[in-house]
Design an enzyme around this catalytic site. Structure first.
Site, PDB file in Angstrom:
ATOM      1  N   SER A  70      44.807  40.088  33.178  1.00 37.18           N
ATOM      2  CA  SER A  70      43.877  39.726  32.111  1.00 37.18           C
ATOM      3  C   SER A  70      43.673  38.222  32.121  1.00 37.18           C
ATOM      4  O   SER A  70      44.524  37.465  32.609  1.00 37.18           O
ATOM      5  CB  SER A  70      44.445  40.150  30.754  1.00 37.18           C
ATOM      6  OG  SER A  70      43.706  39.611  29.682  1.00 37.18           O
ATOM      7  N   TYR A 130      51.147  40.259  23.948  1.00 37.25           N
ATOM      8  CA  TYR A 130      50.314  40.826  25.007  1.00 37.25           C
ATOM      9  C   TYR A 130      50.081  39.797  26.113  1.00 37.25           C
ATOM     10  O   TYR A 130      50.194  40.112  27.306  1.00 37.25           O
ATOM     11  CB  TYR A 130      48.984  41.278  24.416  1.00 37.25           C
ATOM     12  CG  TYR A 130      47.974  41.775  25.421  1.00 37.25           C
ATOM     13  CD1 TYR A 130      48.054  43.067  25.936  1.00 37.25           C
ATOM     14  CD2 TYR A 130      46.923  40.959  25.833  1.00 37.25           C
ATOM     15  CE1 TYR A 130      47.126  43.524  26.847  1.00 37.25           C
ATOM     16  CE2 TYR A 130      45.979  41.423  26.747  1.00 37.25           C
ATOM     17  CZ  TYR A 130      46.085  42.701  27.254  1.00 37.25           C
ATOM     18  OH  TYR A 130      45.154  43.157  28.160  1.00 37.25           O
TER      19      TYR A 130
END
Length: 221
Positions: free
Chosen positions: A187, A200
């Site tokens: 990501s 995260y």
């Protein structure tokens, strides 16, 4: 000759409708505008003919897009997903089968070690082997400032995003032959983290390190 399509007007234009997926993971049917997984646009050319792939989080989002692309490139696929996402999984299965390929559905919770073991075993048993492992499943939640996160919530994210990929790779490794592939979904959070995605972002940075180390470890074989 096919005329060019103006890319400035081809897709949905800002401002985008606000979205709030609660609880996570989100359901495809509730998303506006509807996500484009390539259902109407992806055209394969046989680049994965005869390959067998396991895609975690394969029911929707990136996972569904991968499943569609792989099937249209000639691969049979297995998709793992949470049991409560059966509706999305069934839709993905239909799209894979429309491409003339096999789709093995694997409901379960990859936070459970046995479900990781079973996912690989069932893929190998039903597809006859494993050539591509796509470690895509993940979870995230918006967090309050000052790291005000319950320990159980942190462990949920870490177990889903980090422990499960390790377990899946452990189980898949004996089945991966020269020319096989392991693909990890990271990501922008791995290098440009958002404060409200503290845990995260940590996992996505760790996944980048995992992928680099795995490449060094597995490269020779």
């Amino acid at each position: 000759m096919t005329p060019n399509t103006d890319p400035r007007t081809k897709y949905t234009q800002p401002p985008m409708p606000e979205q709030h997926q609660d609880p996570q993971p989100g359901d495809t049917a509730r998303m506006t505008p509807a996500p484009d997984h390539g259902e109407e646009t992806y055209r394969g050319s046989g680049r994965l003919s005869g390959q067998r792939a396991l895609i975690t989080g394969g029911d929707s989002g990136i996972g569904r897009a991968v499943a569609i692309a792989y099937a249209r490139e000639g691969a049979d696929v297995a998709i793992s997903y949470l049991a409560e996402e059966q509706e999305d999984a069934a839709a993905t299965k239909s799209l894979v089968e429309e491409a003339g390929r096999t789709c093995v559905t694997l409901p379960g919770d990859l936070r459970d070690e046995q479900d990781c073991i079973d996912a690989v075993e069932k893929t190998v048993a039903e597809l006859g082997g494993l050539d591509v492992l796509v470690l895509n499943a993940g979870t995230q939640s918006e967090r309050a400032p000052d790291a005000q996160i319950d320990r159980d919530e942190i462990l949920n994210v870490f177990t889903t995003n980090l422990v499960a990929p390790m377990m899946l790779m452990r189980e898949a490794a004996p089945h991966l032959n020269p020319g096989s592939n392991v693909i990890v979904t990271a990501s922008i959070q791995s290098f440009n983290p958002s404060p409200d995605l503290l845990d995260y972002a940590m996992t996505k940075a760790a996944l980048v390190a995992f992928t680099k180390a795995l490449a060094e470890q597995q490269g020779e074989r």
